[in-house]
Design a protein around this motif. Sequence first.
Motif, mmCIF file in Angstrom:
data_model
loop_
_atom_site.group_PDB
_atom_site.id
_atom_site.type_symbol
_atom_site.label_atom_id
_atom_site.label_comp_id
_atom_site.label_asym_id
_atom_site.label_seq_id
_atom_site.Cartn_x
_atom_site.Cartn_y
_atom_site.Cartn_z
ATOM 1 N N LYS A 184 0.826 -1.216 0.000
ATOM 2 C CA LYS A 184 0.000 0.000 0.000
ATOM 3 C C LYS A 184 0.858 1.263 0.000
ATOM 4 C CE LYS A 184 -0.451 0.121 5.072
ATOM 5 N NZ LYS A 184 0.436 -1.029 5.327
ATOM 6 N N ALA A 185 0.176 2.378 -0.262
ATOM 7 C CA ALA A 185 0.762 3.709 -0.065
ATOM 8 C C ALA A 185 0.041 4.356 1.104
ATOM 9 C CB ALA A 185 0.602 4.561 -1.314
ATOM 10 N N VAL A 186 0.815 4.896 2.023
ATOM 11 C CA VAL A 186 0.258 5.650 3.147
ATOM 12 C C VAL A 186 0.603 7.117 2.925
ATOM 13 C CG1 VAL A 186 0.288 6.010 5.634
ATOM 14 C CG2 VAL A 186 0.486 3.690 4.711
ATOM 15 N N ILE A 187 -0.424 7.946 2.868
ATOM 16 C CA ILE A 187 -0.238 9.374 2.582
ATOM 17 C C ILE A 187 -0.828 10.185 3.730
ATOM 18 C CG2 ILE A 187 -0.663 11.241 0.938
ATOM 19 C CD1 ILE A 187 -1.333 8.979 -1.134
ATOM 20 N N THR A 188 -0.025 11.077 4.275
ATOM 21 C CA THR A 188 -0.495 11.963 5.338
ATOM 22 C C THR A 188 -0.349 13.406 4.874
ATOM 23 O OG1 THR A 188 0.247 10.386 7.019
ATOM 24 C CG2 THR A 188 -0.250 12.619 7.755
ATOM 25 N N ILE A 189 -1.450 14.142 4.926
ATOM 26 C CA ILE A 189 -1.441 15.559 4.553
ATOM 27 C C ILE A 189 -1.894 16.355 5.771
ATOM 28 C CG2 ILE A 189 -2.312 17.315 2.968
ATOM 29 C CD1 ILE A 189 -2.917 15.043 0.993
ATOM 30 N N GLU A 190 -1.018 17.229 6.238
ATOM 31 C CA GLU A 190 -1.296 17.964 7.478
ATOM 32 C C GLU A 190 -1.035 19.454 7.279
ATOM 33 O OE1 GLU A 190 -0.180 17.656 12.257
ATOM 34 O OE2 GLU A 190 0.864 16.413 10.774
ATOM 35 N N ASP A 191 -1.885 20.278 7.884
ATOM 36 C CA ASP A 191 -1.688 21.726 7.810
ATOM 37 C C ASP A 191 -1.928 22.352 9.180
ATOM 38 O OD1 ASP A 191 -4.500 22.712 8.207
ATOM 39 O OD2 ASP A 191 -4.867 21.635 6.346
ATOM 40 N N ASN A 192 -1.570 23.617 9.305
ATOM 41 C CA ASN A 192 -1.829 24.349 10.551
ATOM 42 C C ASN A 192 -2.835 25.466 10.299
ATOM 43 O OD1 ASN A 192 -0.128 26.015 9.056
ATOM 44 N ND2 ASN A 192 0.929 26.835 10.860
ATOM 45 N N GLY A 193 -3.855 25.123 9.520
ATOM 46 C CA GLY A 193 -4.880 26.095 9.146
ATOM 47 C C GLY A 193 -5.925 26.322 10.219
ATOM 48 N N ILE A 194 -7.120 26.723 9.785
ATOM 49 C CA ILE A 194 -8.168 27.112 10.732
ATOM 50 C C ILE A 194 -8.789 25.919 11.447
ATOM 51 C CG2 ILE A 194 -8.713 29.208 9.453
ATOM 52 C CD1 ILE A 194 -11.166 27.771 8.315
ATOM 53 N N GLY A 195 -8.594 24.711 10.908
ATOM 54 C CA GLY A 195 -9.136 23.519 11.550
ATOM 55 C C GLY A 195 -10.638 23.365 11.350
ATOM 56 N N ILE A 196 -11.159 22.241 11.844
ATOM 57 C CA ILE A 196 -12.582 21.917 11.699
ATOM 58 C C ILE A 196 -13.143 21.577 13.078
ATOM 59 C CG2 ILE A 196 -14.270 20.408 10.568
ATOM 60 C CD1 ILE A 196 -12.023 19.781 8.500
ATOM 61 N N ALA A 197 -14.255 22.175 13.429
ATOM 62 C CA ALA A 197 -14.879 21.931 14.733
ATOM 63 C C ALA A 197 -15.269 20.461 14.876
ATOM 64 C CB ALA A 197 -16.108 22.819 14.896
ATOM 65 N N ASP A 198 -15.206 19.949 16.097
ATOM 66 C CA ASP A 198 -15.496 18.535 16.364
ATOM 67 C C ASP A 198 -16.864 18.109 15.844
ATOM 68 O OD1 ASP A 198 -13.064 18.340 17.602
ATOM 69 O OD2 ASP A 198 -13.846 18.425 19.652
ATOM 70 N N ASP A 199 -17.873 18.953 16.037
ATOM 71 C CA ASP A 199 -19.238 18.576 15.665
ATOM 72 C C ASP A 199 -19.484 18.609 14.156
ATOM 73 O OD1 ASP A 199 -18.969 21.350 15.629
ATOM 74 O OD2 ASP A 199 -21.089 21.685 16.056
ATOM 75 N N LYS A 200 -18.493 19.059 13.390
ATOM 76 C CA LYS A 200 -18.656 19.136 11.935
ATOM 77 C C LYS A 200 -17.809 18.113 11.187
ATOM 78 C CE LYS A 200 -19.887 24.032 12.023
ATOM 79 N NZ LYS A 200 -19.554 25.396 11.569
ATOM 80 N N GLN A 201 -16.917 17.453 11.906
ATOM 81 C CA GLN A 201 -15.962 16.577 11.232
ATOM 82 C C GLN A 201 -16.609 15.364 10.567
ATOM 83 O OE1 GLN A 201 -12.552 15.671 13.731
ATOM 84 N NE2 GLN A 201 -12.395 17.796 14.405
ATOM 85 N N GLU A 202 -17.641 14.799 11.193
ATOM 86 C CA GLU A 202 -18.260 13.598 10.623
ATOM 87 C C GLU A 202 -19.046 13.901 9.345
ATOM 88 O OE1 GLU A 202 -22.424 13.479 13.192
ATOM 89 O OE2 GLU A 202 -20.796 12.099 13.697
ATOM 90 N N LYS A 203 -19.306 15.191 9.084
ATOM 91 C CA LYS A 203 -20.073 15.575 7.894
ATOM 92 C C LYS A 203 -19.187 16.057 6.748
ATOM 93 C CE LYS A 203 -23.922 17.171 10.785
ATOM 94 N NZ LYS A 203 -24.731 18.357 11.171
ATOM 95 N N VAL A 204 -17.883 16.144 6.996
ATOM 96 C CA VAL A 204 -16.963 16.717 6.010
ATOM 97 C C VAL A 204 -17.047 16.020 4.658
ATOM 98 C CG1 VAL A 204 -14.495 16.862 5.429
ATOM 99 C CG2 VAL A 204 -15.317 17.750 7.600
ATOM 100 N N PHE A 205 -17.278 14.705 4.666
ATOM 101 C CA PHE A 205 -17.291 13.939 3.417
ATOM 102 C C PHE A 205 -18.689 13.818 2.802
ATOM 103 C CE2 PHE A 205 -13.627 12.371 5.873
ATOM 104 C CZ PHE A 205 -12.613 12.658 4.973
ATOM 105 N N ASP A 206 -19.661 14.552 3.359
ATOM 106 C CA ASP A 206 -21.017 14.536 2.806
ATOM 107 C C ASP A 206 -21.105 15.451 1.582
ATOM 108 O OD1 ASP A 206 -21.646 12.911 4.898
ATOM 109 O OD2 ASP A 206 -22.906 14.372 5.959
ATOM 110 N N MET A 207 -21.978 15.080 0.652
ATOM 111 C CA MET A 207 -22.170 15.891 -0.549
ATOM 112 C C MET A 207 -22.741 17.266 -0.195
ATOM 113 S SD MET A 207 -24.466 15.068 -3.959
ATOM 114 C CE MET A 207 -23.387 13.840 -4.678
ATOM 115 N N PHE A 208 -22.150 18.294 -0.766
ATOM 116 C CA PHE A 208 -22.560 19.694 -0.633
ATOM 117 C C PHE A 208 -22.367 20.264 0.777
ATOM 118 C CE2 PHE A 208 -25.508 18.222 -4.119
ATOM 119 C CZ PHE A 208 -24.772 18.798 -5.146
ATOM 120 N N TYR A 209 -21.624 19.548 1.633
ATOM 121 C CA TYR A 209 -21.432 20.071 2.989
ATOM 122 C C TYR A 209 -20.248 21.031 3.036
ATOM 123 C CZ TYR A 209 -20.893 20.442 8.001
ATOM 124 O OH TYR A 209 -20.795 20.942 9.269
#
Length: 204
Positions: free
Chosen positions: A131-156
């Motif tokens: 396999k390939a393991v890829i990690t992409i990390e930034d020090n940006g604004i971040g995502i609130a805990d209550d919104k993380q599970e919806k990040v991969f939803d369409m149009f979210y």
Amino acid sequence: MLGLIGIVMSSEDPNNTDQKTRLEMLNDSVIKLDSFIEDILNYSRNTRMGVVMEEINFEEILEEIRNGHKFMEGANKLKPLVEIIQKEKFISDKKRIIVILNNIISNAIKYRDTSKEESFVSVFVECDSKKAVITIEDNGIGIADDKQEKVFDMFYRATKLSNGSGLGMYIVKETLEKLDGIITLESSLNKGTKFSIQIPNQTN
């Protein structure tokens, strides 16, 4: 279109603030439309096209993505950190991998934290025979805990700062599924975000 607007903006009368404002608004609108069209095309291609296997050179892919972001607003203010350990031949779908990495890296640029003295996005890639393991990390604004599970939803959209289609991370998830890959997310508001990706090596 963007090129023509750029030419007009560079040759305009610097004292004509009204014209400058209108051109900037037009430029922003074209960028949003271009991004939306690209998302729709990527979604359509991923849905209807079969997986095309070829040898992957991650160094070349990341260089291609970096060049594509050269003129993106804020790209020159983000420090890129790249480490690639690729000793084994890696086989997968190049176009789909580009879509995945491009979406995540462009988000790191869009949602950098302008209040921080230095912004960065780091990409770590390690390939082996499985396999390939890829990690992409930034020090940006971040995502609130209550919104993380919806990040991969369409149009979210996880932030009010977003002016995109809301399709980007949904396309990432759907594209990875085509490659039998997985993605996980870790994020802290005002600290940054890390995506961890695994993609099977289709050498066999």
